[in-house]
Design a protein around this motif. Sequence first.
Motif, PDB file in Angstrom:
ATOM      1  N   LEU A 419      41.534  13.577  38.543  1.00 42.66           N
ATOM      2  CA  LEU A 419      41.653  12.377  39.373  1.00 42.66           C
ATOM      3  C   LEU A 419      42.513  12.656  40.605  1.00 42.66           C
ATOM      4  CD1 LEU A 419      41.019   9.395  39.776  1.00 42.66           C
ATOM      5  CD2 LEU A 419      42.966   8.831  38.296  1.00 42.66           C
ATOM      6  N   SER A 420      43.591  13.422  40.424  1.00 41.08           N
ATOM      7  CA  SER A 420      44.426  13.809  41.577  1.00 41.08           C
ATOM      8  C   SER A 420      43.605  14.614  42.583  1.00 41.08           C
ATOM      9  CB  SER A 420      45.620  14.656  41.111  1.00 41.08           C
ATOM     10  OG  SER A 420      46.439  13.899  40.255  1.00 41.08           O
ATOM     11  N   LEU A 421      42.778  15.521  42.061  1.00 46.98           N
ATOM     12  CA  LEU A 421      41.914  16.330  42.937  1.00 46.98           C
ATOM     13  C   LEU A 421      40.913  15.456  43.685  1.00 46.98           C
ATOM     14  CD1 LEU A 421      41.042  19.464  40.746  1.00 46.98           C
ATOM     15  CD2 LEU A 421      42.111  19.499  43.002  1.00 46.98           C
ATOM     16  N   LEU A 422      40.343  14.481  42.955  1.00 47.89           N
ATOM     17  CA  LEU A 422      39.364  13.576  43.577  1.00 47.89           C
ATOM     18  C   LEU A 422      39.999  12.837  44.752  1.00 47.89           C
ATOM     19  CD1 LEU A 422      36.480  12.161  43.315  1.00 47.89           C
ATOM     20  CD2 LEU A 422      37.718  10.353  42.117  1.00 47.89           C
ATOM     21  N   LYS A 423      41.211  12.322  44.529  1.00 49.45           N
ATOM     22  CA  LYS A 423      41.889  11.563  45.596  1.00 49.45           C
ATOM     23  C   LYS A 423      42.229  12.476  46.787  1.00 49.45           C
ATOM     24  CE  LYS A 423      44.853   9.352  42.716  1.00 49.45           C
ATOM     25  NZ  LYS A 423      45.854   8.368  42.266  1.00 49.45           N
ATOM     26  N   LEU A 424      42.610  13.695  46.454  1.00 53.75           N
ATOM     27  CA  LEU A 424      42.962  14.685  47.473  1.00 53.75           C
ATOM     28  C   LEU A 424      41.741  15.098  48.294  1.00 53.75           C
ATOM     29  CD1 LEU A 424      45.616  16.201  48.119  1.00 53.75           C
ATOM     30  CD2 LEU A 424      44.756  18.097  46.729  1.00 53.75           C
ATOM     31  N   ARG A 425      40.605  15.288  47.620  1.00 51.55           N
ATOM     32  CA  ARG A 425      39.389  15.797  48.268  1.00 51.55           C
ATOM     33  C   ARG A 425      38.597  14.716  49.018  1.00 51.55           C
ATOM     34  NH1 ARG A 425      36.892  20.769  47.250  1.00 51.55           N
ATOM     35  NH2 ARG A 425      38.403  22.218  46.396  1.00 51.55           N
ATOM     36  N   THR A 426      38.806  13.437  48.639  1.00 50.13           N
ATOM     37  CA  THR A 426      38.028  12.361  49.273  1.00 50.13           C
ATOM     38  C   THR A 426      38.714  11.931  50.565  1.00 50.13           C
ATOM     39  OG1 THR A 426      37.332  11.631  47.068  1.00 50.13           O
ATOM     40  CG2 THR A 426      36.944  10.110  48.887  1.00 50.13           C
ATOM     41  N   GLU A 427      38.146  12.359  51.684  1.00 49.75           N
ATOM     42  CA  GLU A 427      38.742  12.048  52.991  1.00 49.75           C
ATOM     43  C   GLU A 427      38.256  10.686  53.486  1.00 49.75           C
ATOM     44  OE1 GLU A 427      38.159  15.395  55.562  1.00 49.75           O
ATOM     45  OE2 GLU A 427      39.165  16.765  54.152  1.00 49.75           O
ATOM     46  N   ALA A 428      38.775  10.275  54.639  1.00 46.95           N
ATOM     47  CA  ALA A 428      38.541   8.910  55.153  1.00 46.95           C
ATOM     48  C   ALA A 428      37.062   8.551  55.255  1.00 46.95           C
ATOM     49  CB  ALA A 428      39.225   8.742  56.500  1.00 46.95           C
ATOM     50  N   GLU A 429      36.215   9.512  55.616  1.00 45.74           N
ATOM     51  CA  GLU A 429      34.793   9.206  55.803  1.00 45.74           C
ATOM     52  C   GLU A 429      33.944   9.535  54.575  1.00 45.74           C
ATOM     53  OE1 GLU A 429      33.751   7.559  58.527  1.00 45.74           O
ATOM     54  OE2 GLU A 429      35.906   7.547  58.933  1.00 45.74           O
ATOM     55  N   ASP A 430      34.589   9.916  53.471  1.00 42.41           N
ATOM     56  CA  ASP A 430      33.862  10.339  52.264  1.00 42.41           C
ATOM     57  C   ASP A 430      33.735   9.206  51.263  1.00 42.41           C
ATOM     58  OD1 ASP A 430      33.901  12.806  53.458  1.00 42.41           O
ATOM     59  OD2 ASP A 430      35.503  13.629  52.197  1.00 42.41           O
ATOM     60  N   LEU A 431      32.996   9.473  50.201  1.00 42.32           N
ATOM     61  CA  LEU A 431      32.878   8.548  49.061  1.00 42.32           C
ATOM     62  C   LEU A 431      33.257   9.298  47.797  1.00 42.32           C
ATOM     63  CD1 LEU A 431      31.835   5.950  47.612  1.00 42.32           C
ATOM     64  CD2 LEU A 431      29.567   7.013  47.586  1.00 42.32           C
ATOM     65  N   GLY A 432      34.238   8.779  47.082  1.00 35.42           N
ATOM     66  CA  GLY A 432      34.623   9.349  45.788  1.00 35.42           C
ATOM     67  C   GLY A 432      34.067   8.481  44.670  1.00 35.42           C
ATOM     68  N   VAL A 433      33.412   9.117  43.709  1.00 37.36           N
ATOM     69  CA  VAL A 433      32.835   8.380  42.580  1.00 37.36           C
ATOM     70  C   VAL A 433      33.287   9.016  41.277  1.00 37.36           C
ATOM     71  CG1 VAL A 433      30.680   7.754  41.388  1.00 37.36           C
ATOM     72  CG2 VAL A 433      30.798   7.629  43.884  1.00 37.36           C
TER      73      VAL A 433
END
Length: 458
Positions: A419-433
């Motif tokens: 989850l930490s990685l997901l938050k780190l990798r999801t940039e302003a224009e991205d979508l994290g699911v």
Amino acid sequence: MDRTTGNSTAAPLNTYHDAVAWINNLIPFGIRPGLSRIELLLSKLGNPHQHLKFIHVAGTNGKGSTCAFLTSALRQSGYDVGTFTSPYITKFTNRFQYNGEDIPEETLLMLARRLHPLVEEVAETELGSPTMFEVATALAILYYAEVCYPDVVVWETGLGGRLDVTNVVTPIISVITNIGMDHTDILGDTISQIATEKAGIIKPGVPVVSLVEQPEAIQVIREVAEKQKSTLYLAGDQFTYEQVRVNKDGQKLHFNGPFRELDVELTLQGKHQCANAAGALMTLEVLRQYMAFYMEEEDLQKGFRLASWAGRFEKVSDEPLLILDGAHNPEGAEMLAQSIKDLYPERKLILMMGMLENKHHKLYFEHILPLVDTLILTEPDFRRKMDAAQLKNMVEELRPSYAKPNLDIIVEPSWKQALSLLKLRTEAEDLGVVSGTLYLIADVRAALLHQTDSEKGW
């Protein structure tokens, strides 16, 4: 609890946590299809379920959302509504709701104390110990029949239908949302076999609403309805629906039924929610037309607009944009992929997922992989979790045919680190699911929404 005999070796139930621990300690008895134990248990209680009105909901996907639409619209129309669903997302008490509120902990404790000796009596018979889900079902029935007295109970099946514990009731109407390949080890590995199990909730003379689409599933449901002399309301035949608008705030559905046409707005996202809403609308229309349920059009519309369901294409953060979706089978993955394409086609997709062990994950990946830019494979905190490295092997096998050329795969067994990685990798224009088993969704949701009293389970 002596897990071989079901005899209690534990201390008495003094607290809510004692009660939940006792019920959860019945999990090793597993899923044992059949109604004999629940029938015996309820007979010892005087068959309280016979005094309640149930809307019985079965199906592979969409049961929970359909229950949410029904509950919201009925409550908005002035009815007192019990809602029994599973699994729960946040807390054990989520299963047993009355007018949108969880059962109070002290009430659950009181009912568990009442059930405890009777469960032991059943365990002493040749039938063996009731399972966790059987005891939860009995507790729900007691709660609704003897504590809060709802006008109607929205009643979700646990697994299948015919031999599912919830099938101990005779409802006023049955709903079969759809048929897909899930729990094939128990329900059978063809659409016809699974449809036969789901159609087991159709009772003599009780109307049934269905959204099934496969010709072989429709044939099974038609035959069972005919045999039971039940009126069948089938999507595409007796009623139709179409999505007429969709944006990031929700969508609009046009419903055309045998009694009238309606437009309703939904906050729940995903084209599949139009189908679930249409099934719920048809159900309410039958209740209104034939069973003297009084529902104003504006109340129905408000009920559908306000309906929500945790962990189903649920936006939990704007910065970064994070969505939780409990898609865990091929049909769910197909719906998730469609929702992403409809609503966020331009965004890079960072997908975190974890699964339980079963054999349909390849089909899941075939639907979702073509959209993924970064895939974070993790493991739910649950006894039947699928090894993240195994999932990676599966993805590597499918990569040449289904994945983007630059797909980045990360294996992180700890869901908290993932989850930490997901938050780190999801940039302003991205979508994290976050997707996969609801056991993972439950933990991630609690962490993101800072719910300190979160429990989770089946």
